[in-house]
Design a protein around this motif. Sequence first.
Motif, PDB file in Angstrom:
ATOM      1  N   LEU A  89      76.355  -4.385  43.859  1.00 16.53           N
ATOM      2  CA  LEU A  89      77.289  -4.821  45.199  1.00 16.53           C
ATOM      3  C   LEU A  89      75.978  -4.988  46.086  1.00 16.53           C
ATOM      4  O   LEU A  89      74.700  -4.626  46.345  1.00 16.53           O
ATOM      5  CB  LEU A  89      77.741  -2.775  45.402  1.00 16.53           C
ATOM      6  N   ILE A  90      76.381  -5.768  46.218  1.00 17.45           N
ATOM      7  CA  ILE A  90      76.186  -6.448  47.825  1.00 17.45           C
ATOM      8  C   ILE A  90      76.456  -6.935  48.580  1.00 17.45           C
ATOM      9  O   ILE A  90      77.610  -7.776  48.578  1.00 17.45           O
ATOM     10  CB  ILE A  90      75.379  -8.042  46.884  1.00 17.45           C
ATOM     11  N   GLY A  91      76.172  -6.574  50.175  1.00 17.90           N
ATOM     12  CA  GLY A  91      76.725  -6.901  51.110  1.00 17.90           C
ATOM     13  C   GLY A  91      78.316  -6.588  50.709  1.00 17.90           C
ATOM     14  O   GLY A  91      79.523  -7.316  51.822  1.00 17.90           O
ATOM     15  N   GLY A  92      78.431  -5.645  50.269  1.00 15.49           N
ATOM     16  CA  GLY A  92      79.990  -4.760  50.552  1.00 15.49           C
ATOM     17  C   GLY A  92      80.735  -5.630  49.310  1.00 15.49           C
ATOM     18  O   GLY A  92      81.605  -5.043  49.233  1.00 15.49           O
ATOM     19  N   THR A 125      79.531  -2.668  29.206  1.00 16.32           N
ATOM     20  CA  THR A 125      77.986  -3.777  29.498  1.00 16.32           C
ATOM     21  C   THR A 125      78.178  -4.349  30.667  1.00 16.32           C
ATOM     22  O   THR A 125      79.422  -4.100  31.160  1.00 16.32           O
ATOM     23  CB  THR A 125      78.352  -4.409  28.123  1.00 16.32           C
ATOM     24  N   ILE A 126      77.556  -3.878  31.616  1.00 19.60           N
ATOM     25  CA  ILE A 126      78.069  -4.271  32.511  1.00 19.60           C
ATOM     26  C   ILE A 126      75.992  -5.520  33.500  1.00 19.60           C
ATOM     27  O   ILE A 126      75.624  -6.017  32.717  1.00 19.60           O
ATOM     28  CB  ILE A 126      77.200  -2.684  33.806  1.00 19.60           C
ATOM     29  N   ALA A 127      76.907  -5.737  34.176  1.00 17.84           N
ATOM     30  CA  ALA A 127      75.596  -6.741  35.141  1.00 17.84           C
ATOM     31  C   ALA A 127      74.245  -6.377  35.077  1.00 17.84           C
ATOM     32  O   ALA A 127      73.885  -4.876  35.229  1.00 17.84           O
ATOM     33  CB  ALA A 127      76.029  -7.455  36.765  1.00 17.84           C
ATOM     34  N   SER A 128      73.598  -7.251  35.227  1.00 17.15           N
ATOM     35  CA  SER A 128      71.785  -7.450  34.986  1.00 17.15           C
ATOM     36  C   SER A 128      70.893  -8.370  35.852  1.00 17.15           C
ATOM     37  O   SER A 128      71.598  -9.186  35.647  1.00 17.15           O
ATOM     38  CB  SER A 128      70.800  -7.715  34.019  1.00 17.15           C
ATOM     39  N   ALA A 129      70.895  -7.575  37.564  1.00 11.01           N
ATOM     40  CA  ALA A 129      69.845  -8.748  38.051  1.00 11.01           C
ATOM     41  C   ALA A 129      69.317  -9.585  37.885  1.00 11.01           C
ATOM     42  O   ALA A 129      68.193  -8.947  37.170  1.00 11.01           O
ATOM     43  CB  ALA A 129      70.069  -7.586  39.069  1.00 11.01           C
ATOM     44  N   ILE A 148      71.673  -2.611  42.635  1.00  9.08           N
ATOM     45  CA  ILE A 148      71.253  -3.343  41.290  1.00  9.08           C
ATOM     46  C   ILE A 148      71.120  -2.774  40.262  1.00  9.08           C
ATOM     47  O   ILE A 148      69.831  -2.262  40.445  1.00  9.08           O
ATOM     48  CB  ILE A 148      70.299  -4.774  42.298  1.00  9.08           C
ATOM     49  N   THR A 149      71.407  -3.277  39.771  1.00 11.08           N
ATOM     50  CA  THR A 149      71.053  -2.939  38.128  1.00 11.08           C
ATOM     51  C   THR A 149      70.572  -3.701  37.210  1.00 11.08           C
ATOM     52  O   THR A 149      71.226  -5.638  37.271  1.00 11.08           O
ATOM     53  CB  THR A 149      72.423  -2.470  37.474  1.00 11.08           C
ATOM     54  N   THR A 150      68.859  -3.572  36.436  1.00 14.38           N
ATOM     55  CA  THR A 150      69.056  -4.583  35.928  1.00 14.38           C
ATOM     56  C   THR A 150      68.238  -4.180  34.663  1.00 14.38           C
ATOM     57  O   THR A 150      67.477  -2.624  34.622  1.00 14.38           O
ATOM     58  CB  THR A 150      68.043  -5.358  36.765  1.00 14.38           C
ATOM     59  N   LYS A 151      67.784  -5.051  33.858  1.00 11.15           N
ATOM     60  CA  LYS A 151      66.541  -4.599  32.430  1.00 11.15           C
ATOM     61  C   LYS A 151      65.520  -5.225  32.818  1.00 11.15           C
ATOM     62  O   LYS A 151      64.859  -4.904  32.127  1.00 11.15           O
ATOM     63  CB  LYS A 151      67.422  -4.945  31.030  1.00 11.15           C
TER      64      LYS A 151
END
Length: 497
Positions: A20-23, A47-51, A215-218
Amino acid sequence: MSETTSAEKTLLESVPTKLLIGGSWVDGSEGETIDVEDPATGEVLLTIASASPKDGQAALDAACSVQESWARTAPRERAEILRKAFDLLQERADDFALLMTLEMGKPLAEARGEVAYGGEFLRWFSEEAARISGRYATAPDGKTRLMVAKRPVGPCLLITPWNFPLAMATRKIAPAIAAGCTMVLKPATLTPLTSLLFADLLREAGLPDGVLNVITTKSASKVTGPLLEDSRLRKLSFTGSTEVGQGLIAASAKRVLRTSMELGGNAPFLVFEDADLDKAVEGALLAKMRNMGEACTAANRFIVHESVADEFSEKFAKKLASLTPARGTEEKSTLGPLIDADSREKVKELVEDAVSRGANVVTGGKPVDGPGYFFEPTLLSGVPAEARVLSEEIFGPVAPVITFSTEEEAVNLANAADYGLVCYAFTKDLNRALRMGERLETGMLGINAGVVSNPAAPFGGVKMSGIGREGGFEGIEEYLSTQYIGFSDPWADEARA
């Protein structure tokens, strides 16, 4: 392995899987992903996005772009957004409870309790938003006027842990919203789904685009490191291990960021000779086994008067043995899994170390066979002082019992740790209870109570357990800066006339 039910599938389909970035929900710029597992089965839930670092920078850009306008938003408007979010959370309590059970493992009953607890931060800070105030005074010499105002700190980086996916998010996000701060939230990689669903709920509640970015990230350090060096970031709030917190404090020092750190614990649980033992055992069960022992507030050392130690241990062991390890969605479950294989292995090592040094296993003591990361509820007696289980945070369902003979000895044992988040003490003596408040080195103290956390009270510790407070009247102050404005003597012109 348990099959995913239709209700679980429907819920998972409703969870955002992007950043979620800037809405807007967007994919990670480098296309990397994170598999989120069910710790009770080992199966992948989503499975989700990694920033990437670029995505982290975009999130901070979005937060900074709306900071000024958000800070000017009327306090009542911010309050109404929080209240709307509270109402929506109550409507969807079952969904959030189930999602936490799926990604974190806790039994549904405990997950429902977390929804209630986490929601109260939204309601509490919705009420605090309109009460931010300053003061006006005449200087002591009478020559000038003093005005003190509270202003939003500015863009914040919020880093939450995996063990309380909703409550740790609301405990940081709610006061930031109330104060007028924008945010970049980085949830834990192990349990990010609840935060993503909650962020979507906040958008529905009317939170403007860019105020909250997720921001989700590994690659946590690679993404957050550049943000800590960015001159526009004003605050860091972190909940997690002391080791990671120390690194973040060091990194924050370069730009002298405002920091709030809720770090590790090694909570002593004191049982005096005059305690109501049945009440102490019930308190011990709550203090130790809530969240499978995976809580910074979990009782870590049971310090029991020698005259009642055997009876306390026997009763406590029976309570522990009666717990049923099972997937949290099963009705019979009263104890969920640990979060992952590494966590279970650490608990196993701590028990084996204690036993090798002479401790006795009264009940439990080993991992549970089968899928998932379950460990038997365990009580150890006769634990020697050099056992690692007394000096390290257990983060699992293991209760080591040691004894004392005098109040002085009990206090010394309790204060021996480098940590000071919470203590528990059971006694019928009011004077002793007051003495404990003055002598125990702790940020929080439970007297004849196994749970102390409350959104209306300041949560935080001393020593290596952290800096700052969350919740209570003190919680919003962490997101406000104090500004002094001096005015010249308003009577000066009259005196010259």
